[in-house]
Design a protein around this motif. Structure first.
Motif, PDB file in Angstrom:
ATOM      1  N   TRP A   1       0.798  -1.225   0.000  1.00 41.11           N
ATOM      2  CA  TRP A   1       0.000   0.000   0.000  1.00 41.11           C
ATOM      3  C   TRP A   1       0.829   1.273   0.000  1.00 41.11           C
ATOM      4  O   TRP A   1       0.465   2.252  -0.630  1.00 41.11           O
ATOM      5  CB  TRP A   1      -0.919   0.042   1.224  1.00 41.11           C
ATOM      6  CG  TRP A   1      -1.958  -1.021   1.280  1.00 41.11           C
ATOM      7  CD1 TRP A   1      -2.515  -1.702   0.225  1.00 41.11           C
ATOM      8  CD2 TRP A   1      -2.582  -1.537   2.443  1.00 41.11           C
ATOM      9  NE1 TRP A   1      -3.441  -2.605   0.678  1.00 41.11           N
ATOM     10  CE2 TRP A   1      -3.514  -2.519   2.042  1.00 41.11           C
ATOM     11  CE3 TRP A   1      -2.454  -1.267   3.800  1.00 41.11           C
ATOM     12  CZ2 TRP A   1      -4.312  -3.218   2.932  1.00 41.11           C
ATOM     13  CZ3 TRP A   1      -3.243  -1.975   4.695  1.00 41.11           C
ATOM     14  CH2 TRP A   1      -4.163  -2.932   4.265  1.00 41.11           C
ATOM     15  N   TYR A   2       1.951   1.262   0.746  1.00 42.94           N
ATOM     16  CA  TYR A   2       2.724   2.489   0.949  1.00 42.94           C
ATOM     17  C   TYR A   2       4.120   2.442   0.337  1.00 42.94           C
ATOM     18  O   TYR A   2       4.877   3.395   0.473  1.00 42.94           O
ATOM     19  CB  TYR A   2       2.854   2.787   2.444  1.00 42.94           C
ATOM     20  CG  TYR A   2       1.534   2.923   3.164  1.00 42.94           C
ATOM     21  CD1 TYR A   2       0.710   4.035   2.978  1.00 42.94           C
ATOM     22  CD2 TYR A   2       1.090   1.936   4.040  1.00 42.94           C
ATOM     23  CE1 TYR A   2      -0.490   4.160   3.642  1.00 42.94           C
ATOM     24  CE2 TYR A   2      -0.116   2.051   4.708  1.00 42.94           C
ATOM     25  CZ  TYR A   2      -0.902   3.161   4.511  1.00 42.94           C
ATOM     26  OH  TYR A   2      -2.102   3.280   5.176  1.00 42.94           O
ATOM     27  N   GLY A   3       4.481   1.337  -0.282  1.00 47.59           N
ATOM     28  CA  GLY A   3       5.789   1.234  -0.923  1.00 47.59           C
ATOM     29  C   GLY A   3       6.874   0.662  -0.035  1.00 47.59           C
ATOM     30  O   GLY A   3       7.887   0.180  -0.524  1.00 47.59           O
ATOM     31  N   GLU A   4       6.686   0.727   1.260  1.00 50.95           N
ATOM     32  CA  GLU A   4       7.627   0.188   2.233  1.00 50.95           C
ATOM     33  C   GLU A   4       6.947   0.215   3.599  1.00 50.95           C
ATOM     34  O   GLU A   4       5.921   0.872   3.759  1.00 50.95           O
ATOM     35  CB  GLU A   4       8.928   0.979   2.258  1.00 50.95           C
ATOM     36  CG  GLU A   4       8.787   2.401   2.751  1.00 50.95           C
ATOM     37  CD  GLU A   4      10.096   3.160   2.701  1.00 50.95           C
ATOM     38  OE1 GLU A   4      11.115   2.678   3.217  1.00 50.95           O
ATOM     39  OE2 GLU A   4      10.080   4.264   2.150  1.00 50.95           O
ATOM     40  N   PRO A   5       7.514  -0.466   4.587  1.00 50.21           N
ATOM     41  CA  PRO A   5       6.898  -0.424   5.918  1.00 50.21           C
ATOM     42  C   PRO A   5       6.844   1.013   6.441  1.00 50.21           C
ATOM     43  O   PRO A   5       7.793   1.779   6.290  1.00 50.21           O
ATOM     44  CB  PRO A   5       7.822  -1.296   6.773  1.00 50.21           C
ATOM     45  CG  PRO A   5       8.464  -2.231   5.805  1.00 50.21           C
ATOM     46  CD  PRO A   5       8.638  -1.412   4.542  1.00 50.21           C
ATOM     47  N   LEU A   6       5.740   1.360   7.059  1.00 50.06           N
ATOM     48  CA  LEU A   6       5.582   2.717   7.579  1.00 50.06           C
ATOM     49  C   LEU A   6       6.593   3.035   8.665  1.00 50.06           C
ATOM     50  O   LEU A   6       6.993   4.193   8.818  1.00 50.06           O
ATOM     51  CB  LEU A   6       4.155   2.926   8.090  1.00 50.06           C
ATOM     52  CG  LEU A   6       3.108   3.017   6.983  1.00 50.06           C
ATOM     53  CD1 LEU A   6       1.706   3.002   7.568  1.00 50.06           C
ATOM     54  CD2 LEU A   6       3.317   4.255   6.133  1.00 50.06           C
ATOM     55  N   GLY A   7       7.030   2.040   9.404  1.00 49.22           N
ATOM     56  CA  GLY A   7       8.054   2.277  10.420  1.00 49.22           C
ATOM     57  C   GLY A   7       9.315   2.865   9.818  1.00 49.22           C
ATOM     58  O   GLY A   7       9.929   3.771  10.390  1.00 49.22           O
ATOM     59  N   ASP A   8       9.721   2.376   8.644  1.00 48.24           N
ATOM     60  CA  ASP A   8      10.913   2.896   7.973  1.00 48.24           C
ATOM     61  C   ASP A   8      10.702   4.351   7.563  1.00 48.24           C
ATOM     62  O   ASP A   8      11.580   5.199   7.761  1.00 48.24           O
ATOM     63  CB  ASP A   8      11.249   2.062   6.736  1.00 48.24           C
ATOM     64  CG  ASP A   8      11.663   0.640   7.075  1.00 48.24           C
ATOM     65  OD1 ASP A   8      11.962   0.361   8.257  1.00 48.24           O
ATOM     66  OD2 ASP A   8      11.682  -0.198   6.153  1.00 48.24           O
ATOM     67  N   ARG A   9       9.539   4.638   7.009  1.00 51.94           N
ATOM     68  CA  ARG A   9       9.253   6.011   6.564  1.00 51.94           C
ATOM     69  C   ARG A   9       9.213   6.973   7.744  1.00 51.94           C
ATOM     70  O   ARG A   9       9.780   8.063   7.681  1.00 51.94           O
ATOM     71  CB  ARG A   9       7.936   6.049   5.795  1.00 51.94           C
ATOM     72  CG  ARG A   9       8.027   5.332   4.443  1.00 51.94           C
ATOM     73  CD  ARG A   9       6.728   5.274   3.719  1.00 51.94           C
ATOM     74  NE  ARG A   9       6.349   6.577   3.200  1.00 51.94           N
ATOM     75  CZ  ARG A   9       5.333   6.758   2.358  1.00 51.94           C
ATOM     76  NH1 ARG A   9       4.627   5.716   1.955  1.00 51.94           N
ATOM     77  NH2 ARG A   9       5.034   7.956   1.924  1.00 51.94           N
ATOM     78  N   VAL A  10       8.559   6.545   8.822  1.00 46.13           N
ATOM     79  CA  VAL A  10       8.426   7.418   9.990  1.00 46.13           C
ATOM     80  C   VAL A  10       9.780   7.627  10.668  1.00 46.13           C
ATOM     81  O   VAL A  10      10.111   8.753  11.059  1.00 46.13           O
ATOM     82  CB  VAL A  10       7.383   6.845  10.970  1.00 46.13           C
ATOM     83  CG1 VAL A  10       7.396   7.608  12.286  1.00 46.13           C
ATOM     84  CG2 VAL A  10       5.988   6.903  10.346  1.00 46.13           C
TER      85      VAL A  10
ATOM     86  N   VAL B   1       1.268   1.289  14.131  1.00 48.11           N
ATOM     87  CA  VAL B   1       1.482   1.258  12.679  1.00 48.11           C
ATOM     88  C   VAL B   1       2.963   1.029  12.379  1.00 48.11           C
ATOM     89  O   VAL B   1       3.314   0.248  11.497  1.00 48.11           O
ATOM     90  CB  VAL B   1       0.964   2.562  12.028  1.00 48.11           C
ATOM     91  CG1 VAL B   1       1.390   2.669  10.579  1.00 48.11           C
ATOM     92  CG2 VAL B   1      -0.552   2.633  12.126  1.00 48.11           C
ATOM     93  N   MET B   2       3.833   1.710  13.140  1.00 50.95           N
ATOM     94  CA  MET B   2       5.274   1.567  12.915  1.00 50.95           C
ATOM     95  C   MET B   2       5.756   0.146  13.183  1.00 50.95           C
ATOM     96  O   MET B   2       6.626  -0.362  12.478  1.00 50.95           O
ATOM     97  CB  MET B   2       6.046   2.544  13.792  1.00 50.95           C
ATOM     98  CG  MET B   2       5.948   3.984  13.354  1.00 50.95           C
ATOM     99  SD  MET B   2       6.852   5.083  14.466  1.00 50.95           S
ATOM    100  CE  MET B   2       8.542   4.569  14.150  1.00 50.95           C
ATOM    101  N   SER B   3       5.201  -0.481  14.204  1.00 51.66           N
ATOM    102  CA  SER B   3       5.647  -1.828  14.582  1.00 51.66           C
ATOM    103  C   SER B   3       4.998  -2.922  13.746  1.00 51.66           C
ATOM    104  O   SER B   3       5.398  -4.074  13.819  1.00 51.66           O
ATOM    105  CB  SER B   3       5.340  -2.077  16.053  1.00 51.66           C
ATOM    106  OG  SER B   3       3.937  -2.143  16.261  1.00 51.66           O
ATOM    107  N   GLY B   4       3.980  -2.568  12.976  1.00 48.39           N
ATOM    108  CA  GLY B   4       3.285  -3.557  12.169  1.00 48.39           C
ATOM    109  C   GLY B   4       2.134  -4.223  12.901  1.00 48.39           C
ATOM    110  O   GLY B   4       1.510  -5.135  12.371  1.00 48.39           O
TER     111      GLY B   4
END
Length: 164
Positions: free
Chosen positions: A17-26, A54-57
């Protein structure tokens, strides 16, 4: 389903959905803006526990499209000259701008036009990874099939009076 499996599934969904895990982006935003996860959550308009999940999945998605839009806004502002240089005033202003924004995502609200000032934010990044003559060389290689990208590389090569 065990928690570990849920987390792995959610991280896979985030990649989709976002191209990569949100944790990495944040985490990149936390470093770039020299802020805490709690402060970033406030800027985004999401609760700190929700951002943590969200960051941790433990959660797969951010349900509020305005929060996703603010995340993207912050990612784009990282490349503005003041923020890129680490100027504390520019960083604080960027955070205030995004926090005060009221973005709405819809088919008519996503900008598609190209503005010259938008591309100027890419020039310092391009110049940090390649010398002007290298940018020129790559532009020549791209001319036939990707003239717009070739033009961007040339403009970056010549930005700030750089010689070809």
């Amino acid at each position: 389903m065990q928690e570990r499996e849920i987390v792995q599934r959610n991280l896979a969904l985030q990649r989709q959905w976002y191209g990569e895990p949100l944790g990495d982006r944040v985490r990149r935003l936390i470093v770039a803006y020299r802020t805490s996860q709690t402060q970033l959550a406030e800027v985004l308009g999401i609760s700190p526990p929700m951002l943590s999940q969200v960051m941790s999945g433990r959660r797969a998605k951010i349900g509020n499209p305005s929060v996703v839009a603010r995340l993207v806004m912050l990612e784009r502002k990282v490349f503005t000259p003041g923020v890129l240089a680490g100027d504390p005033e520019a960083v604080e202003q960027a955070l205030r701008d995004v926090k005060g924004s009221r973005p709405a995502l819809g088919r008519d609200s996503v900008p598609v036009e190209h503005r010259a000032e938008d591309e100027e934010t890419a020039w310092p990044v391009l110049r940090s990874v390649a010398r002007p003559e290298e940018l020129e060389h790559v532009a020549e290689l791209l001319d036939e099939h990707h003239p717009a990208l070739a033009g961007l590389l040339r403009r970056a090569a010549h930005a700030d009076g750089a010689s070809p």
